[in-house]
Design an enzyme around this catalytic site. Structure first.
Site, PDB file in Angstrom:
ATOM      1  CG  MET A 141       9.121   2.424  -3.604  1.00  0.00           C
ATOM      2  SD  MET A 141       9.446   2.792  -5.338  1.00  0.00           S
ATOM      3  CE  MET A 141       9.860   1.172  -5.950  1.00  0.00           C
TER       4      MET A 141
ATOM      5  CB  SER B 149      20.516   1.649  -1.096  1.00  0.00           C
ATOM      6  OG  SER B 149      21.587   1.880  -1.990  1.00  0.00           O
TER       7      SER B 149
ATOM      8  CG  HIS C 246      14.973  11.133  -0.489  1.00  0.00           C
ATOM      9  ND1 HIS C 246      16.328  11.149  -0.310  1.00  0.00           N
ATOM     10  CD2 HIS C 246      14.716  10.125  -1.355  1.00  0.00           C
ATOM     11  CE1 HIS C 246      16.874  10.183  -1.049  1.00  0.00           C
ATOM     12  NE2 HIS C 246      15.922   9.551  -1.682  1.00  0.00           N
TER      13      HIS C 246
ATOM     14  CB  THR D  96      -0.924   0.028   1.241  1.00  0.00           C
ATOM     15  OG1 THR D  96      -0.097  -0.126   2.416  1.00  0.00           O
ATOM     16  CG2 THR D  96      -1.945  -1.099   1.201  1.00  0.00           C
ATOM     17  N   GLY D  97       2.169   1.107   0.036  1.00  0.00           N
ATOM     18  CA  GLY D  97       3.058   2.270   0.100  1.00  0.00           C
ATOM     19  C   GLY D  97       3.297   2.887  -1.274  1.00  0.00           C
TER      20      GLY D  97
ATOM     21  CE  LYS E 273      15.265   7.998   2.139  1.00  0.00           C
ATOM     22  NZ  LYS E 273      14.788   6.602   2.167  1.00  0.00           N
TER      23      LYS E 273
HETATM   24  N1  LIG Z   1      15.860   0.678  -3.209  1.00  0.00           N
HETATM   25  C1  LIG Z   1      15.124   1.562  -3.901  1.00  0.00           C
HETATM   26  O1  LIG Z   1      15.294   1.717  -5.148  1.00  0.00           O
HETATM   27  C2  LIG Z   1      14.085   2.347  -3.183  1.00  0.00           C
HETATM   28  C3  LIG Z   1      13.906   2.141  -1.849  1.00  0.00           C
HETATM   29  N2  LIG Z   1      12.894   2.758  -1.180  1.00  0.00           N
HETATM   30  C4  LIG Z   1      12.700   2.339   0.199  1.00  0.00           C
HETATM   31  O2  LIG Z   1      11.554   1.478   0.222  1.00  0.00           O
HETATM   32  C5  LIG Z   1      10.906   1.585   1.486  1.00  0.00           C
HETATM   33  C6  LIG Z   1       9.442   1.935   1.272  1.00  0.00           C
HETATM   34  O3  LIG Z   1       9.349   3.225   0.706  1.00  0.00           O
HETATM   35  P1  LIG Z   1       7.899   3.879   0.427  1.00  0.00           P
HETATM   36  O4  LIG Z   1       7.105   3.023  -0.485  1.00  0.00           O
HETATM   37  O5  LIG Z   1       8.146   5.279   0.058  1.00  0.00           O
HETATM   38  O6  LIG Z   1       7.274   3.822   1.906  1.00  0.00           O
HETATM   39  P2  LIG Z   1       5.746   3.930   2.382  1.00  0.00           P
HETATM   40  O7  LIG Z   1       5.778   4.421   3.790  1.00  0.00           O
HETATM   41  O8  LIG Z   1       4.952   4.663   1.363  1.00  0.00           O
HETATM   42  O9  LIG Z   1       5.237   2.403   2.356  1.00  0.00           O
HETATM   43  C7  LIG Z   1       5.643   1.453   3.295  1.00  0.00           C
HETATM   44  C8  LIG Z   1       4.816   0.200   3.079  1.00  0.00           C
HETATM   45  O10 LIG Z   1       5.302  -0.819   3.971  1.00  0.00           O
HETATM   46  C9  LIG Z   1       4.220  -1.291   4.758  1.00  0.00           C
HETATM   47  N3  LIG Z   1       4.676  -1.683   6.090  1.00  0.00           N
HETATM   48  C10 LIG Z   1       5.113  -0.902   7.091  1.00  0.00           C
HETATM   49  N4  LIG Z   1       5.435  -1.641   8.169  1.00  0.00           N
HETATM   50  C11 LIG Z   1       5.176  -2.922   7.820  1.00  0.00           C
HETATM   51  C12 LIG Z   1       5.268  -4.159   8.496  1.00  0.00           C
HETATM   52  N5  LIG Z   1       5.696  -4.227   9.766  1.00  0.00           N
HETATM   53  N6  LIG Z   1       4.935  -5.296   7.822  1.00  0.00           N
HETATM   54  C13 LIG Z   1       4.480  -5.241   6.549  1.00  0.00           C
HETATM   55  N7  LIG Z   1       4.348  -4.089   5.856  1.00  0.00           N
HETATM   56  C14 LIG Z   1       4.694  -2.957   6.488  1.00  0.00           C
HETATM   57  C15 LIG Z   1       3.232  -0.130   4.813  1.00  0.00           C
HETATM   58  O11 LIG Z   1       1.942  -0.629   5.171  1.00  0.00           O
HETATM   59  P3  LIG Z   1       0.940   0.308   6.033  1.00  0.00           P
HETATM   60  O12 LIG Z   1       0.644   1.479   5.128  1.00  0.00           O
HETATM   61  O13 LIG Z   1      -0.226  -0.557   6.300  1.00  0.00           O
HETATM   62  O14 LIG Z   1       1.717   0.742   7.274  1.00  0.00           O
HETATM   63  C16 LIG Z   1       3.329   0.358   3.372  1.00  0.00           C
HETATM   64  O15 LIG Z   1       2.585  -0.488   2.530  1.00  0.00           O
HETATM   65  C17 LIG Z   1      11.705   2.621   2.280  1.00  0.00           C
HETATM   66  O16 LIG Z   1      12.653   1.948   3.077  1.00  0.00           O
HETATM   67  C18 LIG Z   1      12.426   3.431   1.196  1.00  0.00           C
HETATM   68  O17 LIG Z   1      13.593   4.041   1.649  1.00  0.00           O
HETATM   69  C19 LIG Z   1      12.044   3.619  -1.799  1.00  0.00           C
HETATM   70  C20 LIG Z   1      12.197   3.897  -3.119  1.00  0.00           C
HETATM   71  C21 LIG Z   1      13.238   3.283  -3.934  1.00  0.00           C
HETATM   72  O1  LIG Z   2      12.506   6.574   0.433  1.00  0.00           O
HETATM   73  C1  LIG Z   2      12.630   6.890  -0.768  1.00  0.00           C
HETATM   74  O2  LIG Z   2      11.759   7.542  -1.371  1.00  0.00           O
HETATM   75  C2  LIG Z   2      13.838   6.453  -1.481  1.00  0.00           C
HETATM   76  N1  LIG Z   2      14.676   5.695  -0.826  1.00  0.00           N
HETATM   77  C3  LIG Z   2      15.864   5.113  -1.336  1.00  0.00           C
HETATM   78  C4  LIG Z   2      17.061   5.534  -0.489  1.00  0.00           C
HETATM   79  O3  LIG Z   2      16.945   5.608   0.744  1.00  0.00           O
HETATM   80  O4  LIG Z   2      18.135   5.764  -1.044  1.00  0.00           O
HETATM   81  C5  LIG Z   2      16.042   5.281  -2.821  1.00  0.00           C
HETATM   82  C6  LIG Z   2      15.416   6.497  -3.435  1.00  0.00           C
HETATM   83  O5  LIG Z   2      16.287   7.583  -3.339  1.00  0.00           O
HETATM   84  C7  LIG Z   2      14.028   6.826  -2.896  1.00  0.00           C
END
Ligand SMILES: NC(=O)C1=CN([C@@H]2O[C@H](COP(=O)(O)OP(=O)(O)OC[C@H]3O[C@@H](n4cnc5c(N)ncnc54)[C@H](OP(=O)(O)O)[C@@H]3O)[C@@H](O)[C@H]2O)C=CC1
Ligand SMILES: O=C(O)C1=N[C@H](C(=O)O)C[C@H](O)C1
Length: 238
Positions: A18, A119, A150, A15-16, A154
Site C-alpha cells: 500500500m 478497514s 486475499h 515500503t509495503g 496477508k
Molecule cells: N483499509 C484498506 O483499505 C486496506 C488496508 N490494508 C491493510 O494495510 C496494512 C498494510 O498492508 P500491505 O501494504 O499489504 O502490507 P506490507 O506488509 O506490504 O507493508 C507493511 C509496511 O509496514 C511497515 N512496517 C511494519 N512494521 C512496522 C513498524 N513497526 N513500524 C513502521 N513500519 C512498519 C513495513 O516496513 P518493512 O518492510 O520495513 O517491515 C512495510 O512498509 C495491513 O494491515 C492491511 O490489512 C491493505 C490494503 C487496503
Molecule cells: O491486506 C490487504 O491486502 C487488504 N486488507 C484490508 C482488509 O483486511 O480488509 C482491505 C483489503 O481487502 C486489502
C-alpha cells in the site's frame, strides 16, 4: 495558481504494497498532497524520488507534516498514533488486525486529533456495507456467511473488511459466520451470502487493484486536513 498549499503527508508503511501505491499516486496524479516523509521499519535508501525516508526508530524526528497516512502493521500502529497526538496532526489509517486496546486508543485520540480509520477505503465496499445491513434487516432468520479471499502475504484473518461487513450484518439482526481464503496474489474479495431453504443471495465486492484503496486514503487525507478533532468515517469525507 493553486490557492491552497499542498497537504504535507507522512506515509507510514512506505515500503509495503500500500505504501508503494500511495507514493506512486502522489508522484503521478494530482492529489493536492505532497509527501514530506516516508517511514518503514527498515530503510535501505535515505531519499527516493526526492522524498526523505526514515526508519520506525527515527519516527519522533520526522519533519513537520499535516496528515499521516498509515498502512503498516499492528506492531507499528501505536507509534504513529502517538506521534500524531503529540504533534496535533490528523491521521488516516487503514491498518487492520488492531487489538481491542488499539481500537480504544483510536477512540481516545479522536478527542484531540481528527482521525479516519477504515478497514477498506474503496467506494464499493462503503456501498456494500449499507447493502449488507439492509439485506440483513429484510431477511430475518436467514443464514449469513462472509467469505473473504486475499493474497498469501496477508497476515490477519478474517480480513478487517470482513469483520466490518459482519458488524453491518449484525446491525441488521444477522449472526454472520466467517471463512478466509489465502491464495496467489488476490488483491481482496468479499462475498456476503444470505441463504434460506430454496434460495440464496450473494453480495460480492472484488478489488483488482490496490490503487482504489490508496486513492480513497489520499482523498480522505485531503478532506481530513484541518478538521476539528473527532472520528470520521469514509462516508463523512466523500
Ligand atoms: N483499509 C484498506 O483499505 C486496506 C488496508 N490494508 C491493510 O494495510 C496494512 C498494510 O498492508 P500491505 O501494504 O499489504 O502490507 P506490507 O506488509 O506490504 O507493508 C507493511 C509496511 O509496514 C511497515 N512496517 C511494519 N512494521 C512496522 C513498524 N513497526 N513500524 C513502521 N513500519 C512498519 C513495513 O516496513 P518493512 O518492510 O520495513 O517491515 C512495510 O512498509 C495491513 O494491515 C492491511 O490489512 C491493505 C490494503 C487496503
Ligand atoms: O491486506 C490487504 O491486502 C487488504 N486488507 C484490508 C482488509 O483486511 O480488509 C482491505 C483489503 O481487502 C486489502
Amino acid at each position: 495558481m493553486d490557492a491552497h498549499p499542498p497537504v504535507r503527508l507522512l506515509i507510514h508503511g512506505a515500503t509495503g504494497r500500500m505504501g508503494q501505491a500511495l507514493l506512486r499516486l502522489c508522484r503521478e496524479e494530482t492529489t493536492g498532497c505532497e509527501v514530506v516523509a516516508a517511514v518503514a521499519r527498515r530503510v535501505d535508501t535515505r531519499v527516493v524520488d526526492g522524498v526523505p525516508r526514515f526508519t520506525a526508530a527515527e519516527l519522533s524526528g520526522v519533519p513537520a507534516f499535516d496528515v499521516a497516512i498509515d498502512f503498516s502493521l499492528p506492531e507499528g500502529f501505536d507509534a504513529i498514533l502517538a506521534l500524531c497526538v503529540a504533534r496535533g496532526t490528523a491521521l488516516v489509517s487503514g491498518t487492520t488486525g488492531l487489538s481491542d486496546a488499539q481500537k480504544a486508543a483510536l477512540d481516545a485520540a479522536s478527542t484531540t486529533i481528527p482521525l479516519a480509520w477504515a478497514s477498506n477505503f474503496s467506494l464499493g465496499v462503503a456501498v456494500l456495507h449499507d447493502l449488507v445491513e439492509r439485506a440483513a434487516k429484510l431477511l430475518p432468520g436467514w443464514d449469513c456467511d462472509i467469505v473473504e479471499a486475499h493474497h498469501t502475504r496477508k497476515l490477519d484473518a478474517p480480513s478487517g473488511t470482513a469483520l466490518t461487513l459482519g458488524t453491518a450484518a449484525q446491525a441488521g439482526g444477522a449472526d454472520p459466520h466467517y471463512a478466509s481464503i489465502r491464495a496467489g496474489d488476490i488483491v481482496g474479495e468479499h462475498l456476503v451470502q444470505f441463504a434460506a431453504a430454496g434460495e440464496r443471495i450473494e453480495l460480492v465486492h472484488r478489488a483488482t487493484n490496490r490503487d482504489i484503496f490508496a486513492r480513497g486514503a489520499l482523498h480522505a487525507a485531503a478532506r481530513l486536513n484541518a478538521r476539528a478533532p473527532g472520528r470520521y468515517r469514509v462516508a463523512d469525507l466523500l
